[in-house]
Design a protein around this motif. Structure first.
Motif, PDB file in Angstrom:
ATOM      1  N   LEU A 105       0.834  -1.215   0.000  1.00  0.00           N
ATOM      2  CA  LEU A 105       0.000   0.000   0.000  1.00  0.00           C
ATOM      3  C   LEU A 105       0.860   1.253   0.000  1.00  0.00           C
ATOM      4  O   LEU A 105       0.538   2.254  -0.650  1.00  0.00           O
ATOM      5  N   ALA A 106       1.978   1.193   0.714  1.00  0.00           N
ATOM      6  CA  ALA A 106       2.887   2.353   0.740  1.00  0.00           C
ATOM      7  C   ALA A 106       3.411   2.622  -0.673  1.00  0.00           C
ATOM      8  O   ALA A 106       3.509   3.782  -1.101  1.00  0.00           O
ATOM      9  N   LEU A 107       3.692   1.548  -1.415  1.00  0.00           N
ATOM     10  CA  LEU A 107       4.163   1.711  -2.792  1.00  0.00           C
ATOM     11  C   LEU A 107       3.057   2.314  -3.666  1.00  0.00           C
ATOM     12  O   LEU A 107       3.308   3.193  -4.504  1.00  0.00           O
ATOM     13  N   ASP A 108       1.816   1.855  -3.471  1.00  0.00           N
ATOM     14  CA  ASP A 108       0.686   2.431  -4.218  1.00  0.00           C
ATOM     15  C   ASP A 108       0.603   3.940  -3.975  1.00  0.00           C
ATOM     16  O   ASP A 108       0.410   4.729  -4.902  1.00  0.00           O
ATOM     17  N   LEU A 109       0.737   4.327  -2.698  1.00  0.00           N
ATOM     18  CA  LEU A 109       0.602   5.755  -2.378  1.00  0.00           C
ATOM     19  C   LEU A 109       1.773   6.548  -2.961  1.00  0.00           C
ATOM     20  O   LEU A 109       1.604   7.688  -3.413  1.00  0.00           O
ATOM     21  N   GLU A 110       2.956   5.934  -2.995  1.00  0.00           N
ATOM     22  CA  GLU A 110       4.108   6.603  -3.601  1.00  0.00           C
ATOM     23  C   GLU A 110       3.855   6.790  -5.099  1.00  0.00           C
ATOM     24  O   GLU A 110       4.108   7.845  -5.672  1.00  0.00           O
ATOM     25  N   ARG A 111       3.297   5.738  -5.736  1.00  0.00           N
ATOM     26  CA  ARG A 111       3.003   5.850  -7.181  1.00  0.00           C
ATOM     27  C   ARG A 111       1.898   6.869  -7.437  1.00  0.00           C
ATOM     28  O   ARG A 111       1.918   7.582  -8.430  1.00  0.00           O
ATOM     29  N   LEU A 112       0.941   6.956  -6.505  1.00  0.00           N
ATOM     30  CA  LEU A 112      -0.105   7.977  -6.630  1.00  0.00           C
ATOM     31  C   LEU A 112       0.539   9.365  -6.590  1.00  0.00           C
ATOM     32  O   LEU A 112       0.210  10.248  -7.382  1.00  0.00           O
ATOM     33  N   ASN A 113       1.490   9.545  -5.677  1.00  0.00           N
ATOM     34  CA  ASN A 113       2.184  10.838  -5.601  1.00  0.00           C
ATOM     35  C   ASN A 113       2.953  11.127  -6.876  1.00  0.00           C
ATOM     36  O   ASN A 113       3.000  12.269  -7.327  1.00  0.00           O
ATOM     37  N   GLN A 114       3.531  10.068  -7.479  1.00  0.00           N
ATOM     38  CA  GLN A 114       4.248  10.277  -8.747  1.00  0.00           C
ATOM     39  C   GLN A 114       3.278  10.752  -9.839  1.00  0.00           C
ATOM     40  O   GLN A 114       3.585  11.659 -10.601  1.00  0.00           O
ATOM     41  N   VAL A 115       2.090  10.129  -9.888  1.00  0.00           N
ATOM     42  CA  VAL A 115       1.086  10.528 -10.882  1.00  0.00           C
ATOM     43  C   VAL A 115       0.707  12.003 -10.660  1.00  0.00           C
ATOM     44  O   VAL A 115       0.646  12.797 -11.591  1.00  0.00           O
ATOM     45  N   LYS A 116       0.514  12.361  -9.391  1.00  0.00           N
ATOM     46  CA  LYS A 116       0.132  13.751  -9.079  1.00  0.00           C
ATOM     47  C   LYS A 116       1.262  14.716  -9.429  1.00  0.00           C
ATOM     48  O   LYS A 116       1.030  15.802  -9.953  1.00  0.00           O
ATOM     49  N   ARG A 117       2.499  14.298  -9.120  1.00  0.00           N
ATOM     50  CA  ARG A 117       3.652  15.172  -9.416  1.00  0.00           C
ATOM     51  C   ARG A 117       3.782  15.392 -10.919  1.00  0.00           C
ATOM     52  O   ARG A 117       4.009  16.509 -11.365  1.00  0.00           O
ATOM     53  N   ALA A 118       3.609  14.306 -11.692  1.00  0.00           N
ATOM     54  CA  ALA A 118       3.742  14.422 -13.151  1.00  0.00           C
ATOM     55  C   ALA A 118       2.692  15.396 -13.683  1.00  0.00           C
ATOM     56  O   ALA A 118       2.961  16.232 -14.550  1.00  0.00           O
ATOM     57  N   ARG A 119       1.480  15.305 -13.119  1.00  0.00           N
ATOM     58  CA  ARG A 119       0.405  16.190 -13.561  1.00  0.00           C
ATOM     59  C   ARG A 119       0.725  17.640 -13.189  1.00  0.00           C
ATOM     60  O   ARG A 119       0.536  18.562 -13.974  1.00  0.00           O
ATOM     61  N   ALA A 120       1.223  17.824 -11.969  1.00  0.00           N
ATOM     62  CA  ALA A 120       1.565  19.183 -11.517  1.00  0.00           C
ATOM     63  C   ALA A 120       2.678  19.756 -12.396  1.00  0.00           C
ATOM     64  O   ALA A 120       2.660  20.943 -12.742  1.00  0.00           O
ATOM     65  N   GLU A 121       3.641  18.901 -12.781  1.00  0.00           N
ATOM     66  CA  GLU A 121       4.739  19.396 -13.626  1.00  0.00           C
ATOM     67  C   GLU A 121       4.218  19.808 -14.998  1.00  0.00           C
ATOM     68  O   GLU A 121       4.633  20.825 -15.543  1.00  0.00           O
ATOM     69  N   SER A 122       3.278  19.015 -15.544  1.00  0.00           N
ATOM     70  CA  SER A 122       2.802  19.397 -16.882  1.00  0.00           C
ATOM     71  C   SER A 122       1.935  20.657 -16.783  1.00  0.00           C
ATOM     72  O   SER A 122       1.975  21.511 -17.665  1.00  0.00           O
ATOM     73  N   ALA A 123       1.179  20.826 -15.673  1.00  0.00           N
ATOM     74  CA  ALA A 123       0.412  22.073 -15.503  1.00  0.00           C
ATOM     75  C   ALA A 123       1.373  23.246 -15.349  1.00  0.00           C
ATOM     76  O   ALA A 123       1.167  24.325 -15.919  1.00  0.00           O
ATOM     77  N   ASP A 124       2.470  23.023 -14.612  1.00  0.00           N
ATOM     78  CA  ASP A 124       3.436  24.103 -14.400  1.00  0.00           C
ATOM     79  C   ASP A 124       4.078  24.507 -15.728  1.00  0.00           C
ATOM     80  O   ASP A 124       4.255  25.694 -16.009  1.00  0.00           O
TER      81      ASP A 124
END
Ligand SMILES: C[S@@+](CC[C@H](N)C(=O)[O-])C[C@H]1O[C@@H](n2cnc3c(N)ncnc32)[C@H](O)[C@@H]1O
Length: 332
Positions: A94-113
């Motif tokens: 589950l910790a890995l899932d949450l880390e991957r969720l953060n990666q998805v969010k970070r990638a989205r934030a980077e493309s918005a930026d």
């Protein structure tokens, strides 16, 4: 009995419990979930359908995309919330899932930026592309005008301030206005505009609207103008906005009503194709605010909605958290 048993049966499988945890943290598409779980799309879709049928998850469609989130209404929603809270987030999988969720969010934030870095110089034109800005600003001014059930506005916080248009608009009538934005490029334009307007009591800072660097009860009003449709988790930001509002303070959010202009997602980095009144009402209420009736400004092709809500005078803080800086540090 039936609801509880159906929910427990639906959740009693490792992948489905993982899905419940993820969908309790963000509104996600099948392709987000497939990427995070590392499982095939048909398999993930099958699990999602079962969870939706049991009432633990909600599916909603926006244009060509479908999102999943933890159910917010009904008996099953109570069970979904309890189960999501019981899942041990330190479990390695589950910790890995949450880390991957953060990666998805970070990638989205980077493309918005990246989008806002490219758009900053031309933002005034882009913002006016789909709406009558003068009408929206008139509605905003009305929402911010003095009222018996709200405190006067001396300290204003503008979240996702971008090029600082709302600071320019309201700066002259408040004692202090602070704008927060993630994009350095947008903030550079905002700083120049604030300086040009001689608004020495106003400032902008780089920051994340999910984690505001202010103690609770620091502002009389918080505004979010065309920001929520960029966010993965608008409810969390409304909660954070409510935290920094003083009793009697008001929150004004302006955004699009649900629409189907898919190009806004593809070309302009929108995450959501507008927001529904029912979602906004629920999120504002859960943040401890009293929502007013939304104001719809019909346009072509897009309708803009002004959602206003007040923090009751007697209420306790919606969600106390530890501030990372004091307001004084941000004073000019
Ligand atoms: C569409 S612009 C709106 C700007 C301004 N409010 C206006 O109406 O002109 C959205 C802004 O939200 C900012 N933003 C998006 N996600 C953010 C986050 N997590 N924290 C801070 N700012 C964010 C973007 O950088 C962008 O400047």
């Amino acid at each position: 009995m039936d609801t509880v048993l159906t929910c427990l049966r639906a959740a009693a499988e490792p992948t489905r419990l993982r899905l419940l945890l993820l969908c309790a943290r963000a509104e996600l598409t099948v392709s987000d979930l497939t990427q995070i779980l590392g499982q095939s799309q048909p398999r993930v879709s099958r699990h999602l359908k079962l969870m939706c049928d049991a009432g633990l998850l909600e599916r909603f469609r926006e244009g060509a995309w479908a999102f999943y989130r933890r159910a917010a209404r009904g008996d099953a929603a109570v069970i979904a919330e309890a189960l999501a809270a019981m899942v041990p987030v330190d479990d390695p999988e589950l910790a890995l899932d949450l880390e991957r969720l953060n990666q998805v969010k970070r990638a989205r934030a980077e493309s918005a930026d990246a989008y806002f870095t490219a758009a900053a110089g031309d933002w005034a034109r882009i913002r006016a592309m789909h709406i009558d800005e003068a009408e929206v600003e008139r509605a905003l001014i009305t929402s911010m005008s003095p009222r018996d059930d709200a405190r006067p506005i001396a300290d204003l916080l503008d979240l996702g301030t971008g090029t600082g248009r709302l600071i320019e608009l309201f700066g002259p009538s408040v004692e202090r206005a602070i704008g927060i934005d993630a994009s350095r490029a947008m903030l550079a334009v905002a700083r120049a505009a604030i300086e040009r307007a001689g608004l020495n009591h106003c400032s902008v800072r780089q920051g994340d609207v999910y984690q505001l660097p202010f103690p609770g009860e620091s502002f009389d009003a918080v505004t979010l103008h065309q920001v929520l449709h960029f966010l993965d988790d608008p409810a969390a930001v409304l909660q954070e906005a409510a935290r920094v509002l003083r009793p009697g303070g008001r929150l004004i959010a302006v955004d699009f009503a649900p629409h189907t202009l898919e190009e806004l997602r593809e070309v302009h980095a929108h995450r959501r194709l507008g927001l529904r009144d029912s979602d906004m009402r629920g999120w504002l209420a859960r943040a401890g605010l009293t929502p007013a009736a939304p104001q719809h400004l019909k346009g072509h092709p897009l309708t803009v909605v002004v959602w206003a809500a007040t923090r009751p005078f007697a209420a306790s803080p919606a969600r106390p958290t530890t501030p990372t800086a004091t307001l004084a540090e941000f004073a000019l």
